[in-house]
Each structure stands twice: as structure tokens, then as C-alpha cells.
Design a protein around this motif. Structure first.
Motif, PDB file in Angstrom:
ATOM      1  N   GLY A  32      -8.216  -2.222  -7.217  1.00  0.00           N
ATOM      2  CA  GLY A  32      -6.984  -2.607  -6.728  1.00  0.00           C
ATOM      3  C   GLY A  32      -7.449  -2.558  -5.238  1.00  0.00           C
ATOM      4  O   GLY A  32      -8.648  -2.210  -4.796  1.00  0.00           O
ATOM      5  N   VAL A  33      -6.304  -2.794  -4.406  1.00  0.00           N
ATOM      6  CA  VAL A  33      -6.640  -2.408  -3.046  1.00  0.00           C
ATOM      7  C   VAL A  33      -6.721  -0.904  -2.526  1.00  0.00           C
ATOM      8  O   VAL A  33      -6.458  -0.255  -3.373  1.00  0.00           O
ATOM      9  N   ASP A  36      -4.130   1.271  -3.603  1.00  0.00           N
ATOM     10  CA  ASP A  36      -3.475   1.209  -5.022  1.00  0.00           C
ATOM     11  C   ASP A  36      -4.594   2.460  -5.672  1.00  0.00           C
ATOM     12  O   ASP A  36      -5.582   2.101  -6.254  1.00  0.00           O
ATOM     13  N   ARG A 164      -2.050  -5.412   1.700  1.00  0.00           N
ATOM     14  CA  ARG A 164      -0.696  -4.940   0.871  1.00  0.00           C
ATOM     15  C   ARG A 164      -0.818  -5.254  -0.629  1.00  0.00           C
ATOM     16  O   ARG A 164      -0.380  -4.687  -1.085  1.00  0.00           O
ATOM     17  N   ASP A 165      -1.595  -6.389  -0.907  1.00  0.00           N
ATOM     18  CA  ASP A 165      -1.765  -6.754  -2.329  1.00  0.00           C
ATOM     19  C   ASP A 165      -3.188  -7.525  -2.290  1.00  0.00           C
ATOM     20  O   ASP A 165      -3.803  -7.644  -1.202  1.00  0.00           O
ATOM     21  N   LEU A 166      -3.541  -7.911  -3.373  1.00  0.00           N
ATOM     22  CA  LEU A 166      -4.844  -8.440  -3.706  1.00  0.00           C
ATOM     23  C   LEU A 166      -5.039  -9.771  -2.981  1.00  0.00           C
ATOM     24  O   LEU A 166      -6.122 -10.266  -2.333  1.00  0.00           O
ATOM     25  N   ASP A 167      -3.959 -10.371  -2.732  1.00  0.00           N
ATOM     26  CA  ASP A 167      -3.902 -11.868  -1.912  1.00  0.00           C
ATOM     27  C   ASP A 167      -4.323 -11.612  -0.488  1.00  0.00           C
ATOM     28  O   ASP A 167      -4.834 -12.564   0.025  1.00  0.00           O
ATOM     29  N   ASP A 168      -4.207 -10.440   0.184  1.00  0.00           N
ATOM     30  CA  ASP A 168      -4.567 -10.210   1.315  1.00  0.00           C
ATOM     31  C   ASP A 168      -6.345 -10.187   1.635  1.00  0.00           C
ATOM     32  O   ASP A 168      -6.578 -10.245   2.744  1.00  0.00           O
ATOM     33  N   HIS A 172     -11.754  -9.853  -4.299  1.00  0.00           N
ATOM     34  CA  HIS A 172     -11.205  -8.789  -5.160  1.00  0.00           C
ATOM     35  C   HIS A 172     -12.292  -7.960  -5.272  1.00  0.00           C
ATOM     36  O   HIS A 172     -13.503  -8.038  -5.489  1.00  0.00           O
ATOM     37  N   ASN A 260       5.857  -3.498   7.595  1.00  0.00           N
ATOM     38  CA  ASN A 260       6.132  -4.176   6.258  1.00  0.00           C
ATOM     39  C   ASN A 260       7.299  -4.974   6.381  1.00  0.00           C
ATOM     40  O   ASN A 260       8.119  -5.211   7.182  1.00  0.00           O
ATOM     41  N   ASN A 299       2.424   5.185   2.489  1.00  0.00           N
ATOM     42  CA  ASN A 299       2.553   3.609   2.365  1.00  0.00           C
ATOM     43  C   ASN A 299       3.876   3.013   2.639  1.00  0.00           C
ATOM     44  O   ASN A 299       4.001   1.944   2.961  1.00  0.00           O
TER      45      ASN A 299
END
Length: 319
Positions: A32-33, A36, A164-168, A172, A260, A299
Motif C-alpha cells: 500500500g502507500v 499503510d 493519502r491513498d493509492l490514487d495519489d 501502485h 488533511n 497520520n
């Protein structure tokens, strides 16, 4: 079924690259990021025969690890973060070293007796272990240009892990691993015009140029704290920008805060390079904080805790 569980930063990915080049194995990839790290809970004890775990805190995954061991799953664990209590179990083989001058990829390099040392050097540079990486590069007989190339690659791979998440992310981490493991030597990847090196380099330079506008919240004799916006580019550079600041002022601690959506902060802390300790001790004082002595993070730091955090990081390194 075998599972490979690894941090999505340069150290975690490249540790697995080395292992799978040396010991090819069909596996399910769990990653993950960068932040994570509670990844081991994604492994089903009923499905797993064996698990390799790389560059994620044993302390933060203790319950999931205990469950795997209770089901007699073979676990191979290599890491350099605070482990907490290491279970004594015949099904666990662990190599844990929390020395501030090592990382998971360097530990794997030792286990493999330097079989893919250039990959380990790239990972160490990416994890901002410049002294260790340079010493290993000199021992390997690399030229200055080759060292610089591996340093750049390590930084770019590390940069890709933050978000923040995988979309950033641009890639992958599991996909990035698959692209990297095709090359036995990272210098071959860098020389390949069709590899991901140029893509990551361009993205990195664009994002880092924006980071120059970071707002300085505090700049004292022992620490500097800067703030980045709530934007994907800012989240991507939060770690590598902190490394850059640390390298420029090695006697200071540095904290990079990213705003955030809920107006809390994601915090990335770097201990002074000339005093690589205490980052984890500072961050664990706050909920969602953790890490290792040289580099740690939080976080979700509430706004009302900002002054307390700045006070904690600045006072800790005053001598």
C-alpha cells in the motif's frame, strides 16, 4: 499460497526485488502507500502456507502475526522498525535490526551476501541512508556517476510511495515491484529508455519545484517545521522533501506537515542527520504516531495539538 507483504516505499519494494531475484516464488502481493503499515491483517491464516514480511513494524502487526503463527503459518520477517515483543515461535524466522544506519534492504543484502548489492544501494539512498549507501557503493567499486544514478532511482521510488491513498501515487507499489524485478541490476533499468525511470524523474522534479513554496511554521536552533497544502503533489513529496531539508541542515530536526481534508495534519519527521535518534519517541507521544529513531510520522495530528507538537520536536533536540 505464499504471500509477500511489504511497505510501498523504496526500502520495502527493493527488499522484495532482491529476494525474488534470488529466490523466485509465485505469491500474492500485499502492499500500500508508505504509511499503510497494518498490512498483515490482509493475509488470511486459512489461505496462507507461508508469508514474507518486509519493512513494516512488527509492533503494529502483532495481532495479525500471532494469528498466523497460531495457524502454523511459516513467517519470514525482515525489518528495521520498533518490533515490540518478538514472539518465540518455531514458525517465525525474524531478522530485526533497529540501528538508525540500516534499513530492510541492507539487511536483505546481508542475508543474500551482496548478490544484488546495487539494488540495496539504491534502496539505502531512497531511505536517506546516504552514509551507508555511499560506503556500500565504494566497496562495490561503483563510479561517482553510477552512485548518483542509483541515488536518483532510490529517491524516485521512495517518492512514489507517499500519498493519502493509492490514487495519489503514479504507480501502485505492487505494479512498481513487477516492473523493477525484471532487472537484475538497477543500472540496466536506468539505461533502458523504455523503463519507468524517466517517468518518475519528470514527476518528481515537477512536484519538488512546487514544494519550494512551503510555508515555514517554525524555524529555531534545533528544528524546522514547514506546512504543505492539501494537494496530491504535496502528499507525494512529504517524505522526500523532509529528506532534502535534513540533508541541507544536518544538525536540525525537520518536520513536514501536510494539511488533511479534515484540517488535521499528516506529519513526517526527520531526526538530525548528525543525531539520528528520537523521531519515534516524539511521534508516539501523539495518537496515530510511530516510526523509527531516524524518521517517524503522525497520520492525523489535530490542529489543537500543533503547538504541542512543535514544542515537543524543538525541545527534544535542544542541547
Amino acid at each position: 499460497m505464499h504471500f509477500d507483504v511489504f511497505n510501498g516505499d523504496a526500502d520495502g519494494i527493493i527488499a522484495l526485488v532482491q529476494l525474488r531475484l534470488a529466490r523466485p516464488k509465485e505469491s500474492r502481493l500485499i502492499t500500500g502507500v508508505k504509511r499503510d503499515i497494518a498490512l498483515l491483517k490482509q493475509v488470511s491464516p486459512e489461505q496462507a502456507n507461508s508469508v514474507t514480511v518486509l519493512d513494516i513494524s512488527m509492533e503494529q502487526n502483532s495481532d495479525a502475526l500471532a494469528s498466523l503463527l497460531a495457524h502454523q503459518v511459516e513467517v519470514f520477517y525482515v525489518d528495521h522498525h520498533r518490533p515490540g515483543d518478538i514472539p518465540e515461535d518455531e514458525h517465525l524466522k525474524a531478522t530485526i535490526n533497529t540501528d538508525a544506519n540500516t534499513c530492510t534492504s541492507l539487511l536483505v543484502n546481508e542475508l543474500l551476501q551482496g548478490q544484488y548489492v546495487n539494488w540495496a544501494i539504491a534502496a539505502a539512498f531512497g531511505d536517506n541512508m546516504k552514509a551507508a549507501a555511499t560506503a556500500l557503493a565504494e566497496k562495490a567499486g561503483l563510479s561517482k556517476e553510477q552512485r548518483q544514478q542509483l541515488e536518483a532511482l532510490g529517491i524516485y521510488i521512495n517518492y512514489n510511495g507517499y500519498g493519502r491513498d493509492l490514487d495519489d501515487l503514479h504507480f501502485h507499489p505492487a505494479e512498481l515491484f513487477k516492473l523493477l524485478v525484471k532487472y537484475k541490476d538497477p543500472l540496466e533499468l536506468i539505461a533502458d529508455s523504455n523503463s519507468i525511470f524517466a517517468t518518475l524523474e519528470s514527476a518528481y522534479r515537477q512536484d519538488m519545484a512546487k514544494a519550494k513554496s512551503a510555508r515555514v511554521l517554525f524555524d529555531g536552533p534545533s528544528a524546522k517545521v514547514v506546512l504543505l497544502a492539501d494537494q496530491p503533489w504535496a502528499r507525494r513529496v512529504s517524505g522526500v522533501f523532509g529528506n532534502d531539508l535534513a540533508n541541507a541542515s544536518p544538525d536540525k530536526a525537520h518536520a513536514v506537515l501536510t494539511l488533511n481534508a479534515d484540517l488535521s495534519y499528516t506529519v513526517s519527521v526527520r531526526a538530525p542527520l548528525n543525531n539520528k535518534q528520537g523521531a519515534d519517541s516524539i511521534c508516539v507521544q501523539f495518537p496515530t504516531g510511530g516510526g523509527r529513531a531516524a524518521a517517524a510520522g503522525i497520520n492525523h495530528l489535530p490542529q489543537e495539538k500543533l503547538e504541542a507538537f512543535i514544542e515537543a520536536v524543538s525541545q527534544y533536540y535542544l542541547t
